[in-house]
Design a protein around this motif. Structure first.
Motif, mmCIF file in Angstrom:
data_model
loop_
_atom_site.group_PDB
_atom_site.id
_atom_site.type_symbol
_atom_site.label_atom_id
_atom_site.label_comp_id
_atom_site.label_asym_id
_atom_site.label_seq_id
_atom_site.Cartn_x
_atom_site.Cartn_y
_atom_site.Cartn_z
ATOM 1 N N ALA A 1 14.270 -16.269 -13.519
ATOM 2 C CA ALA A 1 13.567 -16.897 -12.402
ATOM 3 C C ALA A 1 13.614 -18.404 -12.550
ATOM 4 C CB ALA A 1 12.116 -16.424 -12.371
ATOM 5 N N PRO A 2 13.903 -19.136 -11.460
ATOM 6 C CA PRO A 2 13.978 -20.595 -11.559
ATOM 7 C C PRO A 2 12.631 -21.200 -11.915
ATOM 8 C CG PRO A 2 14.110 -19.880 -9.261
ATOM 9 C CD PRO A 2 14.201 -18.653 -10.095
ATOM 10 N N MET A 3 12.675 -22.202 -12.756
ATOM 11 C CA MET A 3 11.460 -22.897 -13.165
ATOM 12 C C MET A 3 11.266 -24.129 -12.294
ATOM 13 S SD MET A 3 10.098 -21.337 -15.820
ATOM 14 C CE MET A 3 9.246 -22.530 -16.833
ATOM 15 N N PRO A 4 10.064 -24.353 -11.787
ATOM 16 C CA PRO A 4 9.817 -25.549 -10.977
ATOM 17 C C PRO A 4 9.790 -26.800 -11.852
ATOM 18 C CG PRO A 4 7.775 -24.396 -11.352
ATOM 19 C CD PRO A 4 8.860 -23.530 -11.944
ATOM 20 N N ARG B 1 0.869 -1.180 0.000
ATOM 21 C CA ARG B 1 0.000 0.000 0.000
ATOM 22 C C ARG B 1 0.907 1.231 0.000
ATOM 23 N NH1 ARG B 1 -3.043 -1.212 3.973
ATOM 24 N NH2 ARG B 1 -4.990 -1.647 2.875
ATOM 25 N N ARG B 2 0.842 2.020 -1.091
ATOM 26 C CA ARG B 2 1.709 3.190 -1.215
ATOM 27 C C ARG B 2 0.955 4.293 -1.947
ATOM 28 N NH1 ARG B 2 7.129 4.253 -4.521
ATOM 29 N NH2 ARG B 2 8.272 5.485 -3.010
ATOM 30 N N PRO B 3 0.007 4.941 -1.288
ATOM 31 C CA PRO B 3 -0.857 5.918 -1.958
ATOM 32 C C PRO B 3 -0.075 7.036 -2.643
ATOM 33 C CG PRO B 3 -1.547 5.538 0.327
ATOM 34 C CD PRO B 3 -0.270 4.835 0.141
ATOM 35 N N SER B 4 -0.509 7.364 -3.856
ATOM 36 C CA SER B 4 0.026 8.475 -4.654
ATOM 37 C C SER B 4 1.446 8.240 -5.155
ATOM 38 C CB SER B 4 -0.032 9.792 -3.867
ATOM 39 O OG SER B 4 -1.360 10.080 -3.468
ATOM 40 N N SER B 5 1.953 7.038 -5.022
ATOM 41 C CA SER B 5 3.276 6.690 -5.555
ATOM 42 C C SER B 5 3.195 5.320 -6.221
ATOM 43 C CB SER B 5 4.327 6.655 -4.440
ATOM 44 O OG SER B 5 4.461 7.923 -3.836
ATOM 45 N N ILE B 6 4.178 5.033 -7.067
ATOM 46 C CA ILE B 6 4.199 3.734 -7.732
ATOM 47 C C ILE B 6 4.503 2.651 -6.698
ATOM 48 C CG2 ILE B 6 5.321 2.314 -9.485
ATOM 49 C CD1 ILE B 6 3.655 4.545 -10.643
ATOM 50 N N PRO B 7 3.603 1.677 -6.520
ATOM 51 C CA PRO B 7 3.844 0.622 -5.538
ATOM 52 C C PRO B 7 4.701 -0.501 -6.125
ATOM 53 C CG PRO B 7 1.699 0.314 -6.533
ATOM 54 C CD PRO B 7 2.279 1.557 -7.161
ATOM 55 N N ILE B 8 5.139 -1.402 -5.262
ATOM 56 C CA ILE B 8 5.872 -2.591 -5.704
ATOM 57 C C ILE B 8 4.898 -3.535 -6.401
ATOM 58 C CG2 ILE B 8 7.082 -4.666 -4.925
ATOM 59 C CD1 ILE B 8 8.220 -2.934 -2.620
ATOM 60 N N THR B 9 5.205 -3.887 -7.633
ATOM 61 C CA THR B 9 4.401 -4.852 -8.374
ATOM 62 C C THR B 9 5.311 -5.971 -8.857
ATOM 63 O OG1 THR B 9 4.721 -3.729 -10.495
ATOM 64 C CG2 THR B 9 2.823 -3.057 -9.179
ATOM 65 N N TRP B 10 4.708 -7.110 -9.126
ATOM 66 C CA TRP B 10 5.461 -8.231 -9.688
ATOM 67 C C TRP B 10 4.624 -8.835 -10.792
ATOM 68 C CZ3 TRP B 10 10.431 -9.580 -8.771
ATOM 69 C CH2 TRP B 10 10.878 -10.801 -9.290
ATOM 70 N N GLY B 11 5.193 -8.886 -12.003
ATOM 71 C CA GLY B 11 4.425 -9.307 -13.163
ATOM 72 C C GLY B 11 4.783 -10.669 -13.689
ATOM 73 N N GLY B 12 4.633 -11.690 -12.876
ATOM 74 C CA GLY B 12 4.874 -13.043 -13.365
ATOM 75 C C GLY B 12 6.346 -13.309 -13.600
ATOM 76 N N LEU C 1 4.656 -15.459 -6.670
ATOM 77 C CA LEU C 1 5.026 -15.003 -5.333
ATOM 78 C C LEU C 1 6.326 -15.665 -4.886
ATOM 79 C CD1 LEU C 1 4.578 -13.514 -2.699
ATOM 80 C CD2 LEU C 1 2.999 -15.335 -1.989
ATOM 81 N N ALA C 2 6.475 -16.951 -5.173
ATOM 82 C CA ALA C 2 7.711 -17.658 -4.798
ATOM 83 C C ALA C 2 8.915 -17.045 -5.500
ATOM 84 C CB ALA C 2 7.585 -19.137 -5.139
ATOM 85 N N ASN C 3 8.769 -16.698 -6.773
ATOM 86 C CA ASN C 3 9.887 -16.101 -7.506
ATOM 87 C C ASN C 3 10.177 -14.678 -7.043
ATOM 88 O OD1 ASN C 3 10.709 -18.251 -9.123
ATOM 89 N ND2 ASN C 3 9.121 -17.843 -10.651
ATOM 90 N N PHE C 4 9.148 -13.943 -6.662
ATOM 91 C CA PHE C 4 9.359 -12.625 -6.072
ATOM 92 C C PHE C 4 10.201 -12.755 -4.802
ATOM 93 C CE2 PHE C 4 7.208 -9.093 -3.444
ATOM 94 C CZ PHE C 4 8.193 -8.173 -3.775
ATOM 95 N N ARG C 5 9.858 -13.715 -3.973
ATOM 96 C CA ARG C 5 10.617 -13.930 -2.742
ATOM 97 C C ARG C 5 12.041 -14.395 -3.037
ATOM 98 N NH1 ARG C 5 5.521 -16.759 0.488
ATOM 99 N NH2 ARG C 5 4.790 -14.823 1.507
ATOM 100 N N ARG C 6 12.217 -15.230 -4.049
ATOM 101 C CA ARG C 6 13.571 -15.672 -4.409
ATOM 102 C C ARG C 6 14.417 -14.494 -4.869
ATOM 103 N NH1 ARG C 6 10.687 -20.065 -7.008
ATOM 104 N NH2 ARG C 6 10.964 -22.010 -5.841
ATOM 105 N N TRP C 7 13.814 -13.615 -5.678
ATOM 106 C CA TRP C 7 14.577 -12.462 -6.163
ATOM 107 C C TRP C 7 14.971 -11.549 -5.013
ATOM 108 C CZ3 TRP C 7 13.385 -7.118 -6.367
ATOM 109 C CH2 TRP C 7 14.338 -6.354 -7.069
ATOM 110 N N VAL C 8 14.027 -11.247 -4.133
ATOM 111 C CA VAL C 8 14.356 -10.414 -2.976
ATOM 112 C C VAL C 8 15.448 -11.088 -2.147
ATOM 113 C CG1 VAL C 8 13.465 -9.447 -0.813
ATOM 114 C CG2 VAL C 8 12.110 -9.273 -2.908
ATOM 115 N N GLY C 9 15.464 -12.420 -2.115
ATOM 116 C CA GLY C 9 16.461 -13.156 -1.352
ATOM 117 C C GLY C 9 17.876 -13.009 -1.873
ATOM 118 N N ILE C 10 18.057 -12.666 -3.170
ATOM 119 C CA ILE C 10 19.417 -12.508 -3.707
ATOM 120 C C ILE C 10 19.961 -11.100 -3.461
ATOM 121 C CG2 ILE C 10 18.884 -14.174 -5.530
ATOM 122 C CD1 ILE C 10 19.080 -11.831 -7.541
#
Length: 315
Positions: free
Chosen positions: A218-221, A200-211, A241-250
């Motif tokens: 991104a690693p493929m299962p 939630r980030r009103p009036s600013s560009i929020p964090i999005t993840w597009g697949g 969501l799993a790949n978003f978390r993996r990316w943040v993890g690096i």
């Protein structure tokens, strides 16, 4: 020994002296030029090798390329020609096309190439697009959680448009949903999830993840490599969501300075990934008629249109 015993002094030969001086100067200049060439090559190749040490080249596109996509949710972005190296910098090229409703008149409208540069010390250079791009989709995303365009307003917008128009829309929830809840919601309406808003980030560009297109590597299962297996929408949402978390993890603490240039921060990214809550999502395949049904769901705060178009291939 007397003067008579010494060998006679030869006559001074100006031409021979000039030739000797020229040979000496030429030899010296050649040696200096050769040394300079060697030094330049050592500086160029050496700095290139230093910059490409380890996985620095790949990590640049993993971190900066992905951050650039999050920085520009209003564009479809493709990383190209990555790893161009000079003695003082590394860079890669991206192509950017504004996100439009599916089936529009012009494919790839407004596409352009941009160069993202990282200097010798790892600092990112001046960035194109971003908050200044101001696309219709980025404005709709910045309106999430602001209270702008409430349900009654959006109902009127949807009511005056033909129901068979294709739409690009941001569906905002009254309260954030978990991945399972988002999967159930989109399954109920057969809605497509192009990007998920994770903060939630009103009036600013929020964090999005597009697949999986957001992070190119991104690693493929294992299930996606199984013969005849098709990823179902609920699997895709959880995988994203799993790949978003993996990316943040690096990401490392030293990435934070560069992330701020992309209007991001480690703290925000880590919280968004940890919570995994969907505040809104983007659908580029919905029709106006389908959005009229979605907006009436009690889970929905409002629906914001970013683009509409006729599908030229549908009778």
């Amino acid at each position: 020994m007397t003067d008579d015993d010494l060998l006679p002094m030869p006559d001074f030969d100006r031409k021979a002296t000039r030739r000797a001086v020229r040979r000496g100067l030429t030899r010296t200049a050649t040696m200096v030029l050769a040394a300079l060439v060697v030094l330049v090559l050592m500086a160029t190749v050496g700095s290139s090798l230093i910059q490409r040490r380890g996985d620095r080249e790949t990590r640049m596109t993993d971190v900066l390329g992905t951050a650039f996509k999050i920085y520009n949710p209003g564009y479809d972005i493709e990383v190209r020609d990555w790893g161009a190296t000079t003695p003082l910098s590394m860079s890669f090229t991206v192509s950017a096309n504004p996100v439009r409703a599916a089936g529009g008149f012009v494919a790839g409208y407004g596409g352009a190439e941009h160069v993202i540069t990282q200097d010798f010390f790892g600092r990112v250079g001046r960035l194109p697009l971003g908050n200044g791009a101001n696309t219709t989709l980025s404005r709709a995303l910045a309106n999430v959680s602001t209270g702008n365009q409430p349900k009654d307003y959006s109902r009127k917008v949807l009511a005056r448009l033909p129901e068979r128009l294709n739409a690009l829309a941001v569906i905002e929830f009254a309260k954030p949903l978990t991945a399972d809840e988002l999967s159930a919601f989109t399954a109920r309406y057969k809605s497509s999830v192009d990007k998920v808003v994770f903060e939630r980030r009103p009036s600013s560009i929020p964090i999005t993840w597009g697949g999986m297109t957001t992070w190119d590597r991104a690693p493929m299962p294992e299930l996606t490599t199984m013969k005849d297996h098709v990823i179902q929408p609920d699997e895709a949402i959880k995988l994203d969501l799993a790949n978003f978390r993996r990316w943040v993890g690096i990401l490392k603490d030293y990435d934070d300075d560069n992330l701020h240039d992309f209007d991001l921060s480690l703290a925000r990214l880590r919280k968004a990934a940890s919570d995994g809550l969907a505040f809104a999502y983007v659908d580029s395949l919905a029709t106006i008629g389908e959005l009229r049904k979605i907006i009436e769901d009690p889970l929905v705060q409002t629906v914001r249109l970013a683009d509409v178009t006729y599908d030229l291939e549908r009778p």
